[in-house]
Design a protein around this motif. Structure first.
Motif, mmCIF file in Angstrom:
data_model
loop_
_atom_site.group_PDB
_atom_site.id
_atom_site.type_symbol
_atom_site.label_atom_id
_atom_site.label_comp_id
_atom_site.label_asym_id
_atom_site.label_seq_id
_atom_site.Cartn_x
_atom_site.Cartn_y
_atom_site.Cartn_z
ATOM 1 N N GLU A 104 40.750 55.172 31.159
ATOM 2 C CA GLU A 104 39.466 56.453 32.036
ATOM 3 C C GLU A 104 38.286 56.113 32.017
ATOM 4 O O GLU A 104 37.566 55.575 31.518
ATOM 5 N N VAL A 105 38.145 56.601 33.368
ATOM 6 C CA VAL A 105 36.146 57.266 33.065
ATOM 7 C C VAL A 105 35.650 58.277 33.174
ATOM 8 O O VAL A 105 36.037 59.107 32.971
ATOM 9 N N ALA A 106 35.425 58.081 32.149
ATOM 10 C CA ALA A 106 34.610 59.210 30.669
ATOM 11 C C ALA A 106 33.741 60.032 31.633
ATOM 12 O O ALA A 106 33.000 59.700 32.747
ATOM 13 N N GLY A 107 33.753 61.029 30.996
ATOM 14 C CA GLY A 107 32.912 62.362 31.953
ATOM 15 C C GLY A 107 33.853 63.423 33.230
ATOM 16 O O GLY A 107 33.113 63.385 34.274
ATOM 17 N N THR A 108 35.028 62.432 33.382
ATOM 18 C CA THR A 108 36.176 61.882 34.903
ATOM 19 C C THR A 108 37.318 62.945 34.151
ATOM 20 O O THR A 108 37.362 63.248 33.225
#
Ligand code: CUA
Length: 154
Positions: A104-108
């Motif tokens: 997971e790419v946090a904030g996307t």
């Protein structure tokens, strides 16, 4: 009389559940892993493109990031921090050498599962500068919380 209440409650919960799934699928961009392309987990590092993990520029502000997940690390090339310019689109291409890991790419909206034997991809565009942490959101063992890498948008 109580049966009716419970029945209504059941139907209501089902509706809430369905709507939640619907919203997360179509609005948030969460999709189940596609899992169409396979790779032998024991030979990940001998298989293209995973023989060269890391960032590749494939066009103007267009990148590919090859990721090899393993307990408990994301191999994203020699650097743990990936730097890209604002406005870049990155196609993340990942697999795992051992167990299931999250990605997971946090904030996307980039969020996928990396499953042994399968290649999965997710694409996102970074329009705001900042540091985006790649985290494992799938419990994978004792070092689960140690799994991370960073995308720095400058
Ligand atoms: Cu890898 Cu949790």
């Amino acid at each position: 009389k109580y049966e009716k209440i419970w029945l209504l409650f059941g139907i209501a919960s089902l509706l809430v559940f369905t709507v939640t799934i619907g919203v997360s699928a179509f609005y948030m961009g969460n999709q189940p892993p596609s899992c169409l392309v396979t790779v032998d987990p024991a030979k990940v590092y001998e298989t293209e493109p995973f023989n060269q993990p890391g960032l590749k520029q494939v066009g103007d502000k267009d990148y590919e990031l090859v990721v090899v997940a393993s307990a408990f690390n994301y191999d994203v090339g020699p650097e743990k921090v990936i730097q890209i310019p604002v406005g870049s689109t990155v196609n993340f291409i990942g697999t795992t050498t051992d167990v299931i890991h999250g990605f997971e790419v946090a904030g996307t909206n980039a969020n996928m599962m990396l499953e042994p034997g399968y290649i999965n991809t997710v694409k996102t565009t970074f329009n705001k500068p900042g540091k985006y942490t790649i985290v494992c959101n799938e419990y994978c063992g004792l070092g689960h919380h140690l799994m991370f890498a960073t995308v720095e948008v400058v």
